[in-house]
Design a protein around this motif. Structure first.
Motif, short mmCIF file in Angstrom:
data_model
loop_
_atom_site.label_atom_id
_atom_site.label_comp_id
_atom_site.label_asym_id
_atom_site.label_seq_id
_atom_site.Cartn_x
_atom_site.Cartn_y
_atom_site.Cartn_z
N UNK A 258 0.83 -1.17 0.00
CA UNK A 258 0.00 0.00 0.00
C UNK A 258 0.87 1.23 0.00
N UNK A 259 0.65 2.13 -0.92
CA UNK A 259 1.46 3.33 -1.02
C UNK A 259 1.08 4.36 0.03
N UNK A 260 1.94 5.35 0.22
CA UNK A 260 1.72 6.37 1.24
C UNK A 260 0.43 7.14 0.97
N UNK A 261 0.17 7.48 -0.29
CA UNK A 261 -1.05 8.21 -0.61
C UNK A 261 -2.29 7.39 -0.31
N UNK A 262 -2.22 6.10 -0.59
CA UNK A 262 -3.35 5.23 -0.36
C UNK A 262 -3.68 5.15 1.13
N UNK A 263 -2.65 5.01 1.98
CA UNK A 263 -2.91 4.90 3.41
C UNK A 263 -3.39 6.24 3.96
N UNK A 264 -2.91 7.37 3.44
CA UNK A 264 -3.36 8.68 3.90
C UNK A 264 -4.85 8.89 3.61
N UNK A 265 -5.35 8.32 2.50
CA UNK A 265 -6.75 8.47 2.15
C UNK A 265 -7.65 7.85 3.21
N UNK A 266 -7.19 6.83 3.90
CA UNK A 266 -7.99 6.14 4.90
C UNK A 266 -7.74 6.70 6.30
N UNK A 267 -6.79 7.57 6.45
CA UNK A 267 -6.47 8.14 7.75
C UNK A 267 -7.53 9.14 8.16
N UNK A 268 -7.99 9.06 9.43
CA UNK A 268 -8.95 10.05 9.91
C UNK A 268 -8.30 11.42 10.01
N UNK A 269 -6.97 11.47 9.97
CA UNK A 269 -6.26 12.75 10.06
C UNK A 269 -5.83 13.29 8.70
N UNK A 270 -6.18 12.61 7.61
CA UNK A 270 -5.82 13.07 6.27
C UNK A 270 -6.39 14.47 6.04
N UNK A 271 -5.54 15.36 5.55
CA UNK A 271 -5.96 16.72 5.26
C UNK A 271 -6.03 17.63 6.48
N UNK A 272 -5.55 17.14 7.62
CA UNK A 272 -5.54 17.96 8.84
C UNK A 272 -4.10 18.36 9.16
N UNK A 273 -3.92 19.30 10.08
CA UNK A 273 -2.55 19.69 10.46
C UNK A 273 -1.77 18.55 11.14
N UNK A 274 -2.46 17.48 11.52
CA UNK A 274 -1.82 16.39 12.27
C UNK A 274 -1.58 15.14 11.43
N UNK A 275 -1.78 15.23 10.12
CA UNK A 275 -1.68 14.03 9.28
C UNK A 275 -0.29 13.39 9.30
N UNK A 276 0.74 14.16 9.62
CA UNK A 276 2.10 13.61 9.66
C UNK A 276 2.57 13.29 11.08
N UNK A 277 1.66 13.35 12.05
CA UNK A 277 2.02 13.13 13.44
C UNK A 277 1.67 11.73 13.95
N UNK A 278 1.38 10.81 13.04
CA UNK A 278 0.99 9.46 13.43
C UNK A 278 2.16 8.69 14.05
N UNK A 279 1.85 7.92 15.08
CA UNK A 279 2.87 7.07 15.71
C UNK A 279 3.11 5.83 14.88
#
Length: 111
Positions: A1-22
């Motif tokens: 799964x590519x980075x863009x694909x996983x970001x689409x499913x992230x509840x934080x996608x498009x927020x200021x915290x999208x890159x703060x995932x553990x």
């Protein structure tokens, strides 16, 4: 799964915290300014994140981010959502959790 694909499913996608995932989990806390249990929750979640590798704590001011509150169906503060490394919701709870409850909610337990 590519980075863009996983970001689409992230509840934080498009927020200021999208890159703060553990790397293991993210403890996403929704708080408000005059919420006393929110302060207790902040201390507990920050402690767990500090003491457990790969766990991040992200606190969101619910009053300043109503769009995200509505999207995620947050109805009270504090609400904590446990996210997997891709930002997908694993579970949620309202109210101030104990340290033990938070540890049990982490993927793989308290390891």
């Amino acid at each position: 799964m590519g980075a863009n694909e996983s970001q689409e499913h992230s509840v934080l996608a498009g927020t200021p915290w999208q890159d703060d995932l553990g790397e293991r989990a993210t403890l996403l806390q929704f708080s408000s300014a005059f919420c006393a249990p929110c302060r207790t929750t902040r201390v507990v979640l920050a402690d767990v994140a500090t003491q457990h590798d790969g766990v991040a704590h992200v606190e969101v001011d619910a009053e300043k981010h109503l769009d995200l509150v509505r999207t995620l169906g947050i109805t009270r503060t504090p609400t904590t959502i446990v996210l997997d490394p891709a930002g997908r919701e694993l579970g949620r709870a309202s109210g101030a959790p104990t340290r033990e409850q938070v540890l049990r909610s982490l993927p793989g337990g308290a390891a």
